[in-house]
Design an enzyme around this catalytic site. Structure first.
Site, PDB file in Angstrom:
ATOM      1  N   GLY A 255       0.839  -1.207   0.104  1.00  0.00           N
ATOM      2  CA  GLY A 255       0.125  -0.034  -0.203  1.00  0.00           C
ATOM      3  C   GLY A 255       0.625   1.205  -0.061  1.00  0.00           C
ATOM      4  N   THR A 256       1.891   1.378   0.605  1.00  0.00           N
ATOM      5  CA  THR A 256       2.643   2.398   0.842  1.00  0.00           C
ATOM      6  C   THR A 256       3.169   2.879  -0.503  1.00  0.00           C
ATOM      7  OG1 THR A 256       3.524   2.024   2.923  1.00  0.00           O
ATOM      8  CG2 THR A 256       5.000   3.526   1.724  1.00  0.00           C
TER       9      THR A 256
ATOM     10  N   CYS B  66       5.123   6.934  22.190  1.00  0.00           N
ATOM     11  CA  CYS B  66       5.869   7.209  23.443  1.00  0.00           C
ATOM     12  C   CYS B  66       7.549   7.684  22.979  1.00  0.00           C
ATOM     13  CB  CYS B  66       5.911   5.954  24.308  1.00  0.00           C
ATOM     14  SG  CYS B  66       4.516   5.413  25.100  1.00  0.00           S
TER      15      CYS B  66
END
Length: 381
Positions: free
Chosen positions: A73-74, A324
């Site tokens: 997809g990328t 994070c």
């Protein structure tokens, strides 16, 4: 009790179906020919690629000649976005949204750094792109409108048909990243009115590393990689025959019983929501409650971060969308874009179901998440 981890991260990736593996194996073993070769080994490989092209086209309602195979997809998104803008140098603007996957957002950012005007349309509280804002943004300088078909975090379906009509009226090309939608809901390119549509194999039970781009006949597009004339000259390089075969079979299987699977998935998803909401006061739902993928449930746990909840529910394999960095947890950008405060958005957990999800999985996952959330509340008293 069966303590196998309950996989609820099907929007991240799916297992390869046994039928897909079986179809691929001959092209990893005896049928090794190069599709560009004229001898029998090559012709056999080319026939397999041709059949897969027809299978992919059949799922999304286009001609086989309009399917270009990619590595996923990328690459399909990059080929669509940068390929169109290379071909439309008379126009120097792109319209997209604030909730796109990085595979769309980063190519758009690259264009912006190279002098293109990129307008990012906002979304409403339900996570849907604001059509009127897009209408005001698309003009005679717009080369491309690129908006995902459904959001990978919330599952919210975007107003692609309306956006495609706006793009068409202004002479712009319309692209949609349908990686999360294909195989979960009906996706037909003619009905959507799009010029380009991206598919990722590993989102619909095919292998990782293979995808496709639908290119409507006549759409201006230039290749990103230079080489020989494979894939109509748009994607050079010897075809990954085994994986392409796998994608084709996965698309054919996806088209069989799609409606029934969607209904089953939605029932399980809704049962999961009801079980959680009944035991967790203040549990929030992210995104449009109706116009979303049938397998996707994005919820906000009150007074706890999504990472904390999942850490305490080790039997559940799911994701949060939070990041994070150096001990600091940041809320998912898609949820913030919907107007949710950062404090509430940090409680987000994305639970996505698949073909193998059972009623028992839903019950066990709900129980584990509830126990984890309650433990967090008791520890903070």
């Amino acid at each position: 009790m069966d303590e196998r981890p309950i996989y609820l991260d099907y929007n991240a990736t799916t297992p390869v179906l046994p039928e897909v593996v079986d179809a691929m194996l001959p092209y990893l073993r005896e049928h090794f020919g190069n599709p560009s070769s004229s001898h029998v080994y090559g012709r056999r490989a080319q026939a397999a690629v041709d059949r897969a092209r027809q299978q992919v086209a059949g799922l999304i309602g286009c001609d086989a000649s309009e399917i270009i195979f990619t590595s996923g997809g990328t690459e399909a998104n990059n080929l669509a976005i940068r390929g169109v803008t290379e071909a439309r140098e008379d126009r120097r603007a792109v319209v997209t949204t604030v909730i796109e996957h990085p595979a769309t957002a980063q190519p758009c950012a690259w264009l912006e750094r190279h002098g293109w005007r990129v307008t990012r349309v906002r979304v409403d509280r339900d996570g849907r792109a604001r059509v009127e804002e897009a209408r005001a943004a698309v003009d005679a300088t717009t080369a491309l409108v690129t908006v995902m078909h459904s959001n990978n975090e919330t599952g919210v379906l975007q107003p692609i048909t309306e956006l495609a009509e706006i793009a068409r009226d202004r002479g712009a090309v319309m692209h949609t990243d349908a990686a999360q939608s294909v195989g979960k809901v009906p996706v037909h390119v003619r009905e959507l009115g799009v010029d380009l549509l991206s598919i990722a194999g590993h989102k619909l039970y095919a292998p990782k590393g293979v995808g496709a781009l639908y290119v409507r006949r006549g759409t201006p597009l230039r290749p990103l990689v230079l080489g020989a004339g494979h894939e109509h000259g748009l994607r050079p390089g010897t075809e990954n025959v085994a994986h392409i075969v796998g994608l084709g079979v996965a698309c054919e299987l996806a088209s069989q019983g799609l409606g029934q699977r969607a209904v089953r998935m939605q029932r399980l998803r809704d049962e999961l929501w009801e079980r959680l909401a009944a035991q967790i006061p203040g549990l929030g739902l992210n995104g449009d409650p109706v116009r979303r993928l049938p397998n996707t449930l994005s919820v906000r746990f009150p007074r706890a971060s999504g990472n904390e909840v999942l850490a305490g529910a080790t039997v559940v394999a799911a994701s949060t969308g939070s990041a994070c960095h150096a001990g600091h947890e940041s809320a998912p950008g898609v949820i913030l874009a919907m107007g949710v405060s950062e404090a509430k958005a940090l409680g987000t957990v994305r639970l996505t179901l698949g073909r193998e999800t059972t009623v028992e999985d839903v019950k066990r996952a709900a129980d584990a998440l509830i126990v984890s959330w309650r433990r967090i509340q008791s520890e903070r008293r």
